[in-house]
Design an enzyme around this catalytic site. Structure first.
Site, mmCIF file in Angstrom:
data_model
loop_
_atom_site.group_PDB
_atom_site.id
_atom_site.type_symbol
_atom_site.label_atom_id
_atom_site.label_comp_id
_atom_site.label_asym_id
_atom_site.label_seq_id
_atom_site.Cartn_x
_atom_site.Cartn_y
_atom_site.Cartn_z
ATOM 1 N N GLU A 154 9.351 -6.983 11.609
ATOM 2 C CA GLU A 154 8.175 -7.201 12.465
ATOM 3 C C GLU A 154 7.220 -8.202 11.807
ATOM 4 O O GLU A 154 6.666 -9.084 12.466
ATOM 5 C CB GLU A 154 7.482 -5.858 12.747
ATOM 6 N N GLU A 184 14.342 1.958 12.780
ATOM 7 C CA GLU A 184 13.452 3.109 12.979
ATOM 8 C C GLU A 184 14.142 4.273 13.666
ATOM 9 O O GLU A 184 13.857 5.445 13.395
ATOM 10 C CB GLU A 184 12.223 2.692 13.800
ATOM 11 N N ALA A 244 7.811 -0.217 7.097
ATOM 12 C CA ALA A 244 6.577 0.536 6.862
ATOM 13 C C ALA A 244 6.892 1.594 5.810
ATOM 14 O O ALA A 244 8.054 2.003 5.646
ATOM 15 C CB ALA A 244 6.122 1.185 8.159
ATOM 16 N N GLY A 295 9.244 -2.612 9.795
ATOM 17 C CA GLY A 295 8.002 -3.375 9.652
ATOM 18 C C GLY A 295 8.209 -4.701 8.939
ATOM 19 O O GLY A 295 7.410 -5.623 9.093
HETATM 20 N N1 COA Z 1 9.241 3.144 2.699
HETATM 21 C C1 COA Z 1 8.993 3.721 1.529
HETATM 22 N N2 COA Z 1 9.784 3.591 0.459
HETATM 23 C C2 COA Z 1 10.870 2.814 0.588
HETATM 24 C C3 COA Z 1 11.201 2.169 1.782
HETATM 25 C C4 COA Z 1 10.316 2.353 2.880
HETATM 26 N N3 COA Z 1 10.508 1.752 4.055
HETATM 27 N N4 COA Z 1 12.342 1.489 1.614
HETATM 28 C C5 COA Z 1 12.720 1.703 0.339
HETATM 29 N N5 COA Z 1 11.832 2.504 -0.282
HETATM 30 C C6 COA Z 1 11.862 2.984 -1.667
HETATM 31 C C7 COA Z 1 12.894 4.078 -1.866
HETATM 32 O O1 COA Z 1 12.382 5.328 -1.474
HETATM 33 C C8 COA Z 1 13.128 3.964 -3.342
HETATM 34 O O2 COA Z 1 12.042 4.574 -4.014
HETATM 35 P P1 COA Z 1 12.292 5.565 -5.282
HETATM 36 O O3 COA Z 1 13.005 4.702 -6.288
HETATM 37 O O4 COA Z 1 10.932 5.962 -5.699
HETATM 38 O O5 COA Z 1 13.139 6.669 -4.759
HETATM 39 C C9 COA Z 1 13.007 2.471 -3.615
HETATM 40 O O6 COA Z 1 12.270 1.938 -2.515
HETATM 41 C C10 COA Z 1 14.354 1.764 -3.647
HETATM 42 O O7 COA Z 1 15.031 2.037 -2.441
HETATM 43 P P2 COA Z 1 16.540 2.601 -2.403
HETATM 44 O O8 COA Z 1 16.720 3.290 -1.085
HETATM 45 O O9 COA Z 1 16.836 3.399 -3.618
HETATM 46 O O10 COA Z 1 17.351 1.235 -2.449
HETATM 47 P P3 COA Z 1 18.842 0.978 -1.899
HETATM 48 O O11 COA Z 1 19.230 -0.343 -2.432
HETATM 49 O O12 COA Z 1 19.712 2.144 -2.174
HETATM 50 O O13 COA Z 1 18.685 0.885 -0.306
HETATM 51 C C11 COA Z 1 17.667 0.161 1.738
HETATM 52 C C12 COA Z 1 17.977 -0.170 0.275
HETATM 53 C C13 COA Z 1 16.737 -0.936 2.275
HETATM 54 C C14 COA Z 1 18.961 0.199 2.560
HETATM 55 C C15 COA Z 1 16.972 1.548 1.825
HETATM 56 O O14 COA Z 1 15.895 1.573 0.884
HETATM 57 C C16 COA Z 1 16.409 1.876 3.169
HETATM 58 O O15 COA Z 1 17.132 2.225 4.080
HETATM 59 N N6 COA Z 1 15.063 1.803 3.317
HETATM 60 C C17 COA Z 1 14.388 2.185 4.523
HETATM 61 C C18 COA Z 1 14.547 1.145 5.613
HETATM 62 C C19 COA Z 1 13.875 1.596 6.890
HETATM 63 O O16 COA Z 1 14.265 2.550 7.525
HETATM 64 N N7 COA Z 1 12.809 0.869 7.270
HETATM 65 C C20 COA Z 1 12.063 1.177 8.464
HETATM 66 C C21 COA Z 1 10.958 2.087 8.153
HETATM 67 S S1 COA Z 1 10.085 2.579 9.619
#
Ligand code: COA
Length: 260
Positions: free
Chosen positions: A114, A134, A66, A111
Site C-alpha cells: 500500500e 491480510e 502494518a 501496508g
Molecule cells: N508486523 C509485525 N512484525 C513483523 C511483521 C509485521 N507485518 N512482519 C514481520 N515481522 C517481524 C516478525 O514477527 C519477526 O519478529 P521477531 O524476530 O521478533 O519474531 C521479524 O519481523 C522477522 O520476521 P520473520 O517472520 O521471522 O521473517 P521470515 O523471513 O521468516 O518471513 C515474511 C518473512 C515477510 C514472509 C513474514 O515475516 C510475514 O509473513 N510477515 C507478515 C506479512 C503480512 O502478513 N503483512 C500484512 C500485515 S496486515
C-alpha cells in the site's frame, strides 16, 4: 532524533527516506506512520529537495506490512483510527508536489505494498515479493490497498492478490503494472538513484503540473480532467522554466531549469 523509526539522507536534490525497523522487517506501527507523514511534509516544504526515494532498511524487506503485534489488540474504533492514520499519510505522499519513487528492496506486503502504491513510481529488485496477504490474518487491507491496486492493476489482479493473499514475484508484479521497473538486486540502488536524479533535474513546476493532472484526472470524469489539464497547461506558460525549455531547444542547448 535517535529513536526515530526513519533514516533521512540527501544526495544533491534527492532525499532518501528509509523505514528503519529491520528487525521487524520495517513493519508500520503508528509511530512510523506519523514519522513518515512528517518526513514527507518536510520534504515537500524543502525547496532543495526535488525528488524523493522511499525504501526499507536491511536486506529483506521494503515494508512487511502494518505492525501485526500492534494491531492485534486494537478495538474496532482504534482500528478505524489506525486505518485513517495510514490512509492520511499515504494520501499525502500520493498528492506530494514532487515525484516519489518506491525502491522495493524486498518484501512489500500488506501496508508495504500500500505504501509503495501511493508513490509515483516503483522500482523493484528482481528478488522482491509483493502482495496483500491480510486475508491470511482474517483481515482486509486498510491503508488503501483495495482502492489503489484496483486503479493500478484492475479488478482481476486486485481480487486475485487480495482474495488469495499469496505474494507474487517482481516479474509478475511488473506484468500486472504494479511496478514500473525490475532490476537485479545488486543494481537496485544505482538504478533508482539514476531515475531519481533524472526526476530531480526536470523542471519542477512541470513535474508538479503532471502530478496534479494525473492525481486529479484519476478521480473525475474525462471532461473535467481535460479541462483541468488545459488550465494547468496555460498556467505553465507563466513559468520561466517553460521559456527556458523551449528557448534552449530552439538554441540547441541544454536547458537550465530554476523552478520559477
Ligand atoms: N508486523 C509485525 N512484525 C513483523 C511483521 C509485521 N507485518 N512482519 C514481520 N515481522 C517481524 C516478525 O514477527 C519477526 O519478529 P521477531 O524476530 O521478533 O519474531 C521479524 O519481523 C522477522 O520476521 P520473520 O517472520 O521471522 O521473517 P521470515 O523471513 O521468516 O518471513 C515474511 C518473512 C515477510 C514472509 C513474514 O515475516 C510475514 O509473513 N510477515 C507478515 C506479512 C503480512 O502478513 N503483512 C500484512 C500485515 S496486515
Amino acid at each position: 532524533m535517535t529513536d526515530s523509526p526513519l533514516l533521512v539522507s540527501d544526495r544533491d536534490a534527492v532525499r532518501t527516506i528509509t523505514v528503519n525497523r529491520p528487525d521487524k522487517l520495517n513493519a508500520l506501527n503508528a509511530a512510523t506512520l506519523d514519522a513518515l507523514h512528517l518526513a514527507f511534509d518536510e520534504a515537500a516544504a524543502d525547496a532543495d529537495v526535488r525528488a524523493i526515494v522511499l525504501t526499507g532498511a536491511g536486506p529483506k524487506a521494503f515494508v512487511a506490512g502494518a505492525d501485526i503485534a500492534e494491531m492485534a489488540t486494537l478495538t474496532p474504533v482504534q482500528a478505524r483510527d489506525f486505518s485513517l492514520r495510514g490512509q492520511r499519510m499515504m494520501r499525502a505522499v500520493e498528492r506530494l508536489p514532487k515525484p516519489v519513487i518506491a525502491m522495493i528492496n524486498g518484501f512489500a506486503l500488506g501496508g508495504g505494498l500500500e505504501l509503495a502504491m501511493c508513490c509515483h513510481l516503483r522500482i523493484a529488485a528482481d528478488t522482491a515479493k509483493v502482495g496483500q496477504p491480510e486475508i491470511n490474518l482474517g483481515l482486509i487491507p486498510g491503508f488503501g490497498g483495495t482502492q489503489r491496486l484496483l486503479r493500478l492493476a484492475g479488478r482481476a489482479a486486485t481480487l486475485e492478490l487480495c482474495l488469495l493473499g499469496a505474494p507474487i514475484d517482481a516479474a509478475r508484479a511488473q506484468q500486472l503494472g504494479i511496478v514500473n521497473r525490475v532490476v537485479p538486486g545488486a543494481q537496485l540502488e544505482e538504478e533508482t538513484m539514476k531515475l531519481a536524479t533524472q526526476l530531480a533535474s526536470a523542471a519542477p513546476l512541470a513535474s508538479r503540473g503532471i502530478l496534479d493532472c494525473v492525481n486529479s484526472g484519476g478521480e473525475c470524469a474525462i471532461e473535467e480532467g481535460l479541462a483541468f489539464e488545459s488550465a494547468q497547461f496555460g498556467l505553465i506558460f507563466a513559468t520561466e522554466d517553460m521559456r527556458e525549455g523551449t528557448t534552449a531547444f530552439l538554441e540547441r542547448r541544454k536547458p537550465a531549469f530554476n523552478g520559477r
